[in-house]
Scaffold this active site. Sequence first.
Site, PDB file in Angstrom:
ATOM      1  CB  ALA A  53      -0.791  -0.125   1.293  1.00 48.82           C
ATOM      2  CD  GLU A  62      12.414  -9.597 -12.407  1.00 48.61           C
ATOM      3  OE1 GLU A  62      11.556  -9.198 -11.555  1.00 48.61           O
ATOM      4  OE2 GLU A  62      12.440  -9.128 -13.589  1.00 48.61           O
TER       5      GLU A  62
HETATM    6  N1  THU Z   1       7.997  -5.992 -11.721  1.00 52.64           N
HETATM    7  C1  THU Z   1       8.848  -7.070 -11.381  1.00 52.64           C
HETATM    8  O1  THU Z   1       8.379  -7.932 -10.460  1.00 52.64           O
HETATM    9  N2  THU Z   1       9.740  -7.238 -12.035  1.00 52.64           N
HETATM   10  C2  THU Z   1      10.001  -6.446 -13.456  1.00 52.64           C
HETATM   11  O2  THU Z   1      11.321  -6.886 -13.820  1.00 52.64           O
HETATM   12  C3  THU Z   1       9.353  -5.347 -13.815  1.00 52.64           C
HETATM   13  C4  THU Z   1       8.101  -5.115 -12.501  1.00 52.64           C
HETATM   14  C5  THU Z   1       6.891  -5.625 -10.875  1.00 52.64           C
HETATM   15  C6  THU Z   1       6.975  -4.699 -10.038  1.00 52.64           C
HETATM   16  C7  THU Z   1       5.517  -4.231  -9.864  1.00 52.64           C
HETATM   17  O3  THU Z   1       4.803  -4.880  -8.488  1.00 52.64           O
HETATM   18  C8  THU Z   1       4.890  -4.495 -10.998  1.00 52.64           C
HETATM   19  O4  THU Z   1       5.735  -5.583 -11.802  1.00 52.64           O
HETATM   20  C9  THU Z   1       4.683  -3.428 -11.974  1.00 52.64           C
HETATM   21  O5  THU Z   1       5.899  -2.761 -12.222  1.00 52.64           O
END
Ligand code: THU
Length: 148
Positions: A53, A62
């Site tokens: 939040a 990753e």
């Molecule tokens: N996100 C990831 O978990 N890995 C990435 O490489 C790109 C973005 C997530 C972060 C956030 O929770 C959502 O994707 C949107 O940005």
Amino acid sequence: MTTADVMFDRSVLIQKAIDVLGNSYAPYSGFNVASCVLGSSGEMYTGVNVENASFPAGRCAESNAVAAAVGAGEKSITAIAVIGGKEAASDSSLVTDYCTPCGVCRQVIREFCDPEKLVVVMAKSVTDYKEVFLSELLPSSFGPDSLM
Ligand code: THU
């Protein structure tokens, strides 16, 4: 050397990521991501994005997978798979694009690998994926050796 010279089972790494995609907690962006890291021991470690939040407290899939590997005792990693997409938690077939690691995650991965050897597998499914060495996503990187 090309990524194809690095031997490991891509489909297993991707499937393990898909297996946890439903655990992604992304109520704010609706963008679900899952990852699986291959440790140097041969063990695999998964992670999903966990939003908050208080938005900046959210964590990427990753980075969470790398943290799981390090927490289990891995000193280095050799490959990482990532898969994600809008509302993809309910069904991985909703993944329409290859999800590339964000800049922060590229740096997190860099800490525990040789960027010329670590393979980043960006998947849409177990059979549809692109792969590159980390050095292609993060050239001229700053790593542990830079401080020596
Ligand atoms: N996100 C990831 O978990 N890995 C990435 O490489 C790109 C973005 C997530 C972060 C956030 O929770 C959502 O994707 C949107 O940005």
